[in-house]
Scaffold this motif. Structure first.
Motif, PDB file in Angstrom:
ATOM      1  N   SER A  80      21.323   0.572  -6.279  1.00  0.00           N
ATOM      2  CA  SER A  80      22.340   1.459  -5.769  1.00  0.00           C
ATOM      3  C   SER A  80      23.258   0.761  -4.587  1.00  0.00           C
ATOM      4  CB  SER A  80      21.582   2.623  -4.975  1.00  0.00           C
ATOM      5  OG  SER A  80      20.705   2.095  -3.878  1.00  0.00           O
ATOM      6  N   ASP A  81      24.369   1.429  -4.662  1.00  0.00           N
ATOM      7  CA  ASP A  81      25.452   0.817  -3.494  1.00  0.00           C
ATOM      8  C   ASP A  81      25.844   1.792  -2.669  1.00  0.00           C
ATOM      9  OD1 ASP A  81      26.940  -1.200  -2.318  1.00  0.00           O
ATOM     10  OD2 ASP A  81      28.303  -1.217  -4.033  1.00  0.00           O
ATOM     11  N   GLY A  82      25.382   1.956  -1.773  1.00  0.00           N
ATOM     12  CA  GLY A  82      25.982   3.278  -0.698  1.00  0.00           C
ATOM     13  C   GLY A  82      25.043   3.965   0.116  1.00  0.00           C
ATOM     14  N   ALA A  83      25.499   5.270   0.420  1.00  0.00           N
ATOM     15  CA  ALA A  83      24.531   5.702   1.379  1.00  0.00           C
ATOM     16  C   ALA A  83      23.503   6.398   0.640  1.00  0.00           C
ATOM     17  CB  ALA A  83      25.310   6.839   2.374  1.00  0.00           C
ATOM     18  N   GLN A  84      22.375   6.699   1.461  1.00  0.00           N
ATOM     19  CA  GLN A  84      21.260   7.621   0.795  1.00  0.00           C
ATOM     20  C   GLN A  84      21.737   9.088   0.896  1.00  0.00           C
ATOM     21  OE1 GLN A  84      17.934   6.440   3.025  1.00  0.00           O
ATOM     22  NE2 GLN A  84      17.417   4.723   1.607  1.00  0.00           N
ATOM     23  N   PRO A  85      21.227   9.949   0.203  1.00  0.00           N
ATOM     24  CA  PRO A  85      20.439   9.757  -0.781  1.00  0.00           C
ATOM     25  C   PRO A  85      20.870   8.987  -2.045  1.00  0.00           C
ATOM     26  CG  PRO A  85      20.831  12.279  -1.010  1.00  0.00           C
ATOM     27  CD  PRO A  85      21.555  11.461   0.187  1.00  0.00           C
ATOM     28  N   HIS A  86      20.256   8.123  -3.032  1.00  0.00           N
ATOM     29  CA  HIS A  86      20.573   7.627  -4.123  1.00  0.00           C
ATOM     30  C   HIS A  86      20.248   8.525  -5.196  1.00  0.00           C
ATOM     31  CE1 HIS A  86      21.571   4.211  -1.610  1.00  0.00           C
ATOM     32  NE2 HIS A  86      20.154   3.974  -1.278  1.00  0.00           N
ATOM     33  N   LEU A  87      21.004   8.885  -6.065  1.00  0.00           N
ATOM     34  CA  LEU A  87      20.950   9.836  -7.010  1.00  0.00           C
ATOM     35  C   LEU A  87      20.757   9.543  -8.647  1.00  0.00           C
ATOM     36  CD1 LEU A  87      23.210  12.641  -5.846  1.00  0.00           C
ATOM     37  CD2 LEU A  87      20.624  12.373  -5.218  1.00  0.00           C
TER      38      LEU A  87
ATOM     39  N   VAL B 129       9.021  22.164 -17.147  1.00  0.00           N
ATOM     40  CA  VAL B 129      10.089  22.802 -16.374  1.00  0.00           C
ATOM     41  C   VAL B 129      11.238  22.971 -17.530  1.00  0.00           C
ATOM     42  CG1 VAL B 129      12.050  22.189 -15.004  1.00  0.00           C
ATOM     43  CG2 VAL B 129       9.775  21.626 -14.243  1.00  0.00           C
ATOM     44  N   ASN B 130      11.865  24.121 -17.651  1.00  0.00           N
ATOM     45  CA  ASN B 130      12.992  24.380 -18.676  1.00  0.00           C
ATOM     46  C   ASN B 130      14.183  24.432 -18.260  1.00  0.00           C
ATOM     47  OD1 ASN B 130      13.630  25.031 -21.270  1.00  0.00           O
ATOM     48  ND2 ASN B 130      13.320  27.112 -21.194  1.00  0.00           N
ATOM     49  N   THR B 131      14.975  23.289 -18.468  1.00  0.00           N
ATOM     50  CA  THR B 131      16.141  22.934 -17.407  1.00  0.00           C
ATOM     51  C   THR B 131      17.307  22.322 -18.573  1.00  0.00           C
ATOM     52  OG1 THR B 131      16.972  21.842 -15.495  1.00  0.00           O
ATOM     53  CG2 THR B 131      15.350  20.757 -16.998  1.00  0.00           C
ATOM     54  N   PHE B 132      18.182  22.460 -18.171  1.00  0.00           N
ATOM     55  CA  PHE B 132      19.579  21.692 -18.499  1.00  0.00           C
ATOM     56  C   PHE B 132      20.010  20.367 -17.788  1.00  0.00           C
ATOM     57  CE2 PHE B 132      21.203  25.874 -20.026  1.00  0.00           C
ATOM     58  CZ  PHE B 132      21.712  25.314 -21.114  1.00  0.00           C
ATOM     59  N   MET B 133      19.479  20.163 -16.580  1.00  0.00           N
ATOM     60  CA  MET B 133      19.592  18.764 -15.609  1.00  0.00           C
ATOM     61  C   MET B 133      18.651  18.671 -14.865  1.00  0.00           C
ATOM     62  SD  MET B 133      22.698  18.284 -13.097  1.00  0.00           S
ATOM     63  CE  MET B 133      22.866  16.788 -12.400  1.00  0.00           C
ATOM     64  N   LEU B 134      18.041  17.449 -14.687  1.00  0.00           N
ATOM     65  CA  LEU B 134      17.317  16.939 -13.851  1.00  0.00           C
ATOM     66  C   LEU B 134      17.647  15.768 -12.995  1.00  0.00           C
ATOM     67  CD1 LEU B 134      13.967  17.121 -13.648  1.00  0.00           C
ATOM     68  CD2 LEU B 134      13.952  15.165 -14.833  1.00  0.00           C
ATOM     69  N   GLN B 135      17.370  15.960 -11.556  1.00  0.00           N
ATOM     70  CA  GLN B 135      18.040  14.967 -10.743  1.00  0.00           C
ATOM     71  C   GLN B 135      16.940  14.242 -10.067  1.00  0.00           C
ATOM     72  OE1 GLN B 135      20.191  15.803  -6.821  1.00  0.00           O
ATOM     73  NE2 GLN B 135      21.987  15.180  -8.228  1.00  0.00           N
ATOM     74  N   ILE B 136      16.946  12.846 -10.148  1.00  0.00           N
ATOM     75  CA  ILE B 136      15.872  12.112  -9.113  1.00  0.00           C
ATOM     76  C   ILE B 136      16.636  11.672  -7.956  1.00  0.00           C
ATOM     77  CG2 ILE B 136      14.414  10.288  -9.238  1.00  0.00           C
ATOM     78  CD1 ILE B 136      14.342  10.640 -12.270  1.00  0.00           C
ATOM     79  N   ALA B 137      16.357  12.125  -6.925  1.00  0.00           N
ATOM     80  CA  ALA B 137      16.865  11.673  -5.500  1.00  0.00           C
ATOM     81  C   ALA B 137      15.766  10.536  -4.754  1.00  0.00           C
ATOM     82  CB  ALA B 137      17.217  12.840  -4.755  1.00  0.00           C
ATOM     83  N   VAL B 138      16.480   9.489  -4.567  1.00  0.00           N
ATOM     84  CA  VAL B 138      15.604   8.410  -3.851  1.00  0.00           C
ATOM     85  C   VAL B 138      16.032   8.783  -2.439  1.00  0.00           C
ATOM     86  CG1 VAL B 138      15.212   6.194  -3.068  1.00  0.00           C
ATOM     87  CG2 VAL B 138      15.356   6.826  -5.674  1.00  0.00           C
ATOM     88  N   LEU B 139      15.356   9.331  -1.555  1.00  0.00           N
ATOM     89  CA  LEU B 139      15.679   9.729  -0.188  1.00  0.00           C
ATOM     90  C   LEU B 139      15.466   8.673   1.040  1.00  0.00           C
ATOM     91  CD1 LEU B 139      13.949  13.250  -0.374  1.00  0.00           C
ATOM     92  CD2 LEU B 139      16.276  12.573  -0.796  1.00  0.00           C
TER      93      LEU B 139
END
Length: 193
Positions: free
Chosen positions: A62-69, A140-150
């Motif tokens: 990553s290159d920026g502020a957290q959270p990294h997504l 989980v039944n979903t259209f989108m999954l997001q993994i956030a590094v906090l």
């Protein structure tokens, strides 16, 4: 030692990691190939392709502020059961994620946290189940999954994740059928009138 949190409940801690990727359940299949992947930021040459190249020597940085997504979007609603990450504290030190949130939803506008995991000096494959506390909630039944590094270990700013795999249940074409037919002709004659 593993602790996880489901829907904002208790938080989990995962220690260690496996050097080999082992998926015991033959009913699971890798779903991420069907998705569009994006990241919140990256250093040149260390983008989203490094997460999916099956090479443990490359990584997303990553290159920026957290959270990294890391955003994983599917064209249709899919059932997801397991997220597997490869991280290496020995190589990456302060770049290694220490707290991860997994969110699901229809899109960016309605993501909801479904798991929160704390990693303690992980080296290897880390398995994060998306099942809920209820035994009937196996996916989980979903259209989108997001993994956030906090946050990262040692208060690091940017993060390294070497690989991400997402697994869902393999669908049986005929419900309540103990075996699977493979040809169209067998499927046609599999139901008695």
């Amino acid at each position: 030692m593993a602790t996880e949190s489901s829907e904002g409940e208790e938080e989990g801690k995962l220690m260690g990691g496996n050097q080999q990727l082992i998926i015991d359940d033959e009913d699971l299949r890798e779903m991420a190939k069907k998705a569009a992947w994006s990241v919140s930021s990256c250093k040149p040459g260390n983008g989203v392709t490094s997460l999916r190249d099956d090479n443990l020597d490359t990584y997303w940085q990553s290159d920026g502020a957290q959270p990294h997504l890391v955003n994983i979007q599917f064209q249709k609603k899919v059932k997801l059961q397991l997220v597997v990450l490869y991280v290496d504290f020995k190589l990456d030190e302060s770049y290694t994620p220490s707290k991860i949130s997994i969110r699901a939803g229809d899109g960016f506008h309605n993501l909801k946290e479904i798991k929160s995991v704390e990693l303690v000096k992980p080296t290897g494959w880390v398995y994060i189940s998306l099942s809920g506390n209820d035994p009937r909630e196996t996916f989980v039944n979903t259209f989108m999954l997001q993994i956030a590094v906090l946050s990262n270990h040692l208060n690091g700013r940017d993060t390294h994740v070497r690989q991400i795999k997402v697994y869902g249940p393999r669908l049986n074409p005929i419900p309540h059928q103990p075996f699977q037919f493979t040809s169209r002709e067998f499927i046609t004659y599999s139901i008695v009138r």
